[in-house]
Design an enzyme around this catalytic site. Structure first.
Site, PDB file in Angstrom:
ATOM      1  CB  CYS A  87      -0.946  -0.024   1.198  1.00  0.00           C
ATOM      2  SG  CYS A  87      -2.274   1.182   1.087  1.00  0.00           S
ATOM      3  CG  HIS A 196      -3.177  -3.502   3.582  1.00  0.00           C
ATOM      4  ND1 HIS A 196      -2.247  -2.799   4.317  1.00  0.00           N
ATOM      5  CD2 HIS A 196      -3.785  -2.602   2.781  1.00  0.00           C
ATOM      6  CE1 HIS A 196      -2.300  -1.519   3.983  1.00  0.00           C
ATOM      7  NE2 HIS A 196      -3.224  -1.369   3.050  1.00  0.00           N
ATOM      8  CD  GLU A 198      -0.459  -5.383   6.085  1.00  0.00           C
ATOM      9  OE1 GLU A 198      -0.386  -5.986   4.998  1.00  0.00           O
ATOM     10  OE2 GLU A 198      -0.656  -4.146   6.156  1.00  0.00           O
TER      11      GLU A 198
END
Ligand SMILES: Nc1ncnc2c1ncn2[C@@H]1O[C@H](COP(=O)(O)OP(=O)(O)O)[C@@H](O)[C@H]1O
Ligand SMILES: [Mg+2]
Lengths: 223, 77, 764, 77
Positions: A87, A196, A198
């Site tokens: 990002c 994302h 994560e």
């Protein structure tokens, strides 16, 4: 000795703790790297996390790109150090010209946060080698400036050289040209990704665990 | 066909975080001597000659600028 | 270097008859007279600035404090409150050494004037309140009210407000985990923007706003001071637009979320190193509030050299500096020994920090401007001993009429086909329709601890400071749940009951996820306190909330009052917004809303009565408001909560969804759509299908029970005496909601109706 | 002390959703005759006279504009 992965914190970074958590989930050691510190503390890879570095004022990533730590990251990346920009990290990598193209405001001119279906198209990078070619994954996307743009020539070259790492499926959330969600550099060691991973490492706090592959890909190789 | 340019800037008393961030970055680029930066918006319009000043002003005032916090200037050219 | 235009203490003493603009500052004659009496002379213009903002409705709660006392007087016995009302926010002990602080606050008028910045700075303000307690902010919620969805001005206000809340909260890295959006004519020129923030700390990390220890330094840090919102909050909160006109509007405050994000990290590092004696955020009334409150709560005195305050606009006068509401500023009290360490942390984060004064034991707040005395007052008189009003109270003349016209004769659907059409109309009602066009503009993933977020019944956050390995192994971890609720229509029909209904729903929403409700915050949005019938609504609502909290055993930890939400003589619907905080021992045990288990049995818990006063059905189908709101039975709510909490802990249920606006029908639709699962429903024997589907009786929830657990679950309900009815079964393969004997409707059709209302309004 | 203005615009081949949205809104406001709108950025810098063209160009080229997708113009004013 687990592999050591640096996670950079710029002023305004937000997903740095989450990226570090994902790194630990994947069995590696997360090494905090501070924007004002030029040393990479001899990590074996670097993650530029999501967030709004310097408020994303001017342009997303435009100011972070000039942080002291980025001088070292740019040099190391050019020497082949694996780098993953997520990002805002992707935006920083484009601003730093480590990756082609740029990220513009979403076509809808709104922040978009949703669980997004993606296809992994390049499994040759250190961050995607753990996926099957063409594997479809669900990973959260959340951004204001996530529209990937580049001139036709660059886009054609990215496609022909297989440097489109991931593509949006069933609905393009931000207007990215050719539904591009992530790209890599010519050498393949630098990967930029809008979604994302994560935030997709634990079904308790995300859509699932599809994102873990990005981190396991690296630890799998290095371990 | 004419080109009209509308520049929109924050009113002087309104905080401009973007401009401040740029000033901060200049230090790191070691560019000195730039004491202040204000960031605004720049619009380039293609308009038929039929369109009069009034219309452009209304357009700038309602769509391009937020009169509560911004001022604008109109240039033909 | 004496300044001829400077109004000094010495000059004030010399010129007692010098006329002063106290009225323009919203001060009444008697209030001004009292200031002169306190000081034994006329105030300097700087002192007048301080008293006028500190004694404004917004800061002094002069119309409401006499009534808010009930929250303390009727507070239930509890040992979970580490910090009670009165501080920036209350602090609750949630176990395992964790303390949680949360509060909801309004930013209504500014959000109407400049929707984006008004809403953004509303988030920024409440986040600083939470930070000030010593906590790391971990989530936000937003409770919104607008005019009709199709009103042109809603097209200006709503997108701006939503972008502002997202723009600020997303940039701070705070997940948005819930809220509300309602539409009603009554909020047309008075939208409500209430923002909630919750923060987490260790119990030993609590910080308080007091200036203790003579000789300690007063440090102003964060953004520099500009002309933002000078007089804004105070002046706005003391008059409606109509009566006072443009001049009463704030000069808009612009938020800098990046500056606040850095300020948060900076403060947390300072707290961790234990470098402050006391700390206070600068919100409404800026420096006036911070200095007087810190001094009043501490040793009692403070000397300040005001010209040391870093300025964005060098032309500001001392009066303006004192009133400025520039955002992203904090004030800390630091011992001389810790000053270097403190400034070092600020330097690391590139945060400007300036010593502007010293704590004293003189009992006076003294300020100088380039050496000349401009302020010399007893801080308590400004911060604590403000005016208190007993405003006239009178039941609205039309209250009985509204209650008597209960709409009993409104035409109702009489057969399956009409019920089907009614359902499609209700799910598409702006108040019940899908809010994702709004909530998809909010980051709900950041921080990696969001266990539940919209559209679940309550938001849920795992307690994990990032360092805790539990967060990494995903093992058993404690969590907190939050819900905000409020219904202006119910409250209009009966303010006492309306407040209890809002409390009951928030309490129920929290319990529905498996969390035990612990504590309450509230934001009371009303019209002008100078209107006796508004004051009646207000006092009834406060009484209802205080009684309800006592009955449920959940203390009020703090809140906020917003008056003057009216246009001309027409007030908004009285709108108490209630936030309830709960705790869950193991977030892995949380209960979700979605139907997901094939063949699981659907049980309706609680009693259904014929209750349509203030209902969504009457509103959306007939545009009607009259009668009485649903009854509240808080013992029943408590019992229902116990059952839901135990069932989730013992794994007896796969899903739960509370019933509220739109009744059983809407709850079923939401649970079906969320899970993409069909359901076959058999309405209880002998029930009137319309009442069974659309009544808004409270104390109810619908749960899905795996067949293997049915006996244990029903035995538990029987043992505890909770009425329940088996109303059907989940069918994952079915693509319809099938209400047997009445109608069948494809999920596809329901989803289209539910989704399009808001998305289409704001497309593209 | 001098005022320098830098205007940054998207390269023609890059789509401009902001500009397009404005064109769309114009129709709704029924303002006719505006055939195209492009949105860019407008910077007003306060610079010491010591600062030369070169420095400003470098500043615009490295920081204010992203040469990959944007062009810029510099005006002294
Ligand atoms: N402004 C908002 N911000 C965040 N979440 C919202 C907002 N408005 C509604 N929601 C979420 O949408 C869901 C439905 O809202 P609501 O109908 O009020 O739920 P309930 O009636 O169960 O309280 C809830 O999860 C709520 O938190
Ligand atoms: Mg609700």
């Amino acid at each position: 000795m687990p592999p050591r992965i640096g996670v950079v914190t710029f002023p305004g970074s937000l997903d740095d703790r989450d990226a570090a958590r994902a790194v630990r989930f994947a069995g590696a050691e997360a090494v905090p790297l501070w924007h004002a510190d030029t040393s990479l503390h001899d990590v074996e890879a670097v993650i530029l996390p999501g967030g709004f570095s310097y408020g994303d004022y001017l342009r997303a990533g435009a100011i972070a790109r000039f942080s002291p730590v980025m001088e070292s990251v740019i040099a190391a990346a050019n020497d082949g150090l694996p780098v993953l920009g997520i990002c805002n990290g992707f935006q920083v990598l484009c601003e730093a010209h480590l990756l082609p193209g740029a990220l513009q405001g979403n076509a809808a001119r709104r922040f978009v946060c949703k669980e997004q279906l993606l296809r992994i198209e390049n499994t040759a990078t250190p961050w995607t080698s753990g996926y099957r070619p063409g594997q479809e994954v669900v990973i959260p996307i959340k951004n204001m400036d996530g529209c990937y743009v580049a001139d036709e020539r660059t886009l054609d070259e990215l496609e022909s050289s297989g440097r489109v790492v991931a593509r949006y499926l069933d609905g393009n959330p931000n207007g990215s040209y050719r539904d591009i969600a992530g790209v890599c550099n010519a050498a393949g060691n630098v990967v930029g990704l809008m979604p994302h991973p994560e935030h997709a490492i634990d079904a308790l706090t995300g859509p699932g665990t599809d994102g873990l592959g990005f981190f396991l890909s690296f630890t799998g190789v290095a371990a | 066909m004419a080109r009209v340019v509308v520049d929109v800037v924050l009113k002087p008393e309104i905080l401009d975080p973007q401009g401040q961030a740029i000033v901060g970055a200049l230090r790191r680029l070691d560019i000195n001597g730039v004491t202040d930066v204000r960031q605004g918006k720049h619009f380039e319009l293609e308009v038929d000659d039929s369109v009069d000043e009034q219309t452009i002003t209304r357009l700038a005032d309602t769509l391009l600028a937020n009169p509560v916090i911004e001022n604008f200037t109109i240039r033909r050219g | 270097m004496s300044d001829p235009n400077l109004d000094t203490v010495e000059r004030a003493a010399r010129t007692p008859d010098h006329p002063q603009p106290f009225a323009e500052l919203g001060m009444k004659d008697d209030e001004y007279a009292r200031v002169r009496e306190i000081l034994g002379r006329r105030p300097t213009s700087s002192e007048l600035a301080i008293y006028s903002v500190m004694w404004s409705e917004h800061c002094s709660y002069k119309s409401s404090s006499a009534h808010l006392k009930q929250f303390a007087d009727k507070a239930p016995k509890t040992d979970i409150l580490l910090v009670g009302m009165g501080e920036n926010a209350g602090v609750v002990d949630v176990g395992d050494g964790w303390a949680v602080t949360f509060k909801i606050e309004s930013h209504n008028h500014p959000s109407y004037v400049e929707p984006y910045q008004g809403a953004a700075t509303g988030v920024g303000g409440i986040v600083r309140d939470i930070l000030t307690m010593g906590a790391r902010p971990v989530a936000v919620m937003d409770s919104l009210r607008f005019g009709r969805l199709d009103a042109p001005d809603t097209g200006r206000v709503l997108p701006g407000v939503v972008a502002g809340i997202g723009g600020y909260g997303n940039c701070l890295g705070l997940p948005n985990i819930g809220g509300e959006v309602y539409f009603d004519e009554a909020y047309a020129a008075n939208p409500l923007v209430n923002a909630l923030c919750v923060g987490v700390m260790r119990t030993d990390g609590i910080k308080l706003a007091k200036a203790d220890g003579p000789g300690n330094k007063v440090v102003l840090f964060g953004a520099r001071t500009g002309g933002d919102g000078i007089g804004g909050a105070s002046v706005l909160a003391s008059a409606t637009f109509e009566t006072e006109g443009e001049t009463k509007r704030p000069s808009v405050q612009v938020g800098d979320p990046f500056a606040e994000k850095v300020l948060i990290e900076c403060c947390l590092e300072i707290f961790a190193a234990d470098l402050v004696v006391g700390i206070q955020d600068l919100g409404a009334a800026g420096l006036s509030c911070a200095t007087t409150e810190l001094a009043a709560a501490g040793t009692g005195g403070m000397d300040v050299d005001l010209e040391l305050a870093p300025l964005r606009d060098p032309t500001l006068r001392p009066e303006e500096i004192l009133m400025s509401e520039s955002q992203e500023r904090m004030m800390a009290i630091v011992t001389p020994e810790h000053l270097d360490a403190f400034t070092a942390v600020c330097a690391k984060w590139d945060v400007t920090a300036t010593v502007i004064g010293t704590v004293t034991d003189t009992g006076r707040l003294r300020m100088r401007w380039h050496g000349e005395q401009i302020v010399d007052l007893p801080p308590r008189t400004a911060a604590q001993d403000g005016p208190v009003y007993q405003r006239p109270i009178e039941r609205p003349y039309d209250q009985d009429v509204i209650n008597q016209h209960d709409g009993r004769d409104l035409p109702r659907p009489r057969n399956g086909e009409e019920l089907r059409r009614t359902l499609l109309q209700v799910v598409a009602s702006p108040n019940l329709a899908d809010k994702s066009w709004i909530t998809d503009q909010y980051d709900r993933f950041v921080m990696g601890n969001t266990v539940l977020a919209q559209p679940e019944d309550a938001g849920m956050i795992r307690l994990d400071d990032g360092s805790a390995p539990t967060g990494d192994t995903g093992g058993t971890v404690r969590g907190i749940a939050l819900s905000t609720d409020g219904n202006g229509r119910y409250t209009r029909l009966d303010p006492y009951t309306g407040a209890r209904l809002a409390l009951a729903e928030a309490y129920r929403n929290v319990a529905t996820t498996g969390a035990r409700p612990l504590a309450v915050t509230n934001c009371l949005n009303f019209g002008s306190p100078e209107d006796p019938s508004v004051m009646w609504q207000f006092t009834e609502a406060v009484r209802g909330l205080a009684d309800g909290c006592l009955e449920l055993g959940v203390p009020v930890t703090g809140g906020n009052v917003s008056f003057y939400n009216q246009t001309g003589s027409t007030p908004i619907l009285p709108t108490p917004v209630i936030g309830v905080l709960g705790v869950i021992d193991d977030v892995a045990r949380r209960t979700k809303q979605a139907f997901g288990t094939d063949g699981a049995l659907l049980y309706l818990l609680g009693d259904t009565r014929e209750e349509f006063g203030g209902s969504e059905w009457a509103h959306v189908v007939h545009g009607y408001l009259g009668g009485l709101p649903p009854q509240v039975d808080l013992d029943r709510e408590r019992l229902l909560a116990d059952i839901l909490i135990n069932a989730s802990r013992d794994g007896l249920i796969d899903s739960a969804h509370d019933l509220s606006e739109g009744g059983l029908a809407h709850a079923l639709v939401e649970a079906c759509l969320r899970g993409g699962a069909g359901a076959r429903i058999v309405l209880p024997e002998g029930s009137d299908p319309f009442v069974a589907l659309f009544s808004e009786s409270t104390g109810r929830a619908v749960v899905s029970v795996p067949r293997s657990e049915e006996v244990r679950f029903t035995d538990m309900c029987t043992a505890r005496g909770l009425p329940r009815a088996r109303i059907g079964v989940i069918d994952l393969l079915d693509t319809d909601l099938d209400v047997q004997g009445q109608f069948r409707v494809p999920l596809r059709e329901l989803r289209a109706a539910w989704r399009s209302t808001i998305a289409d309004r704001f497309a593209p």
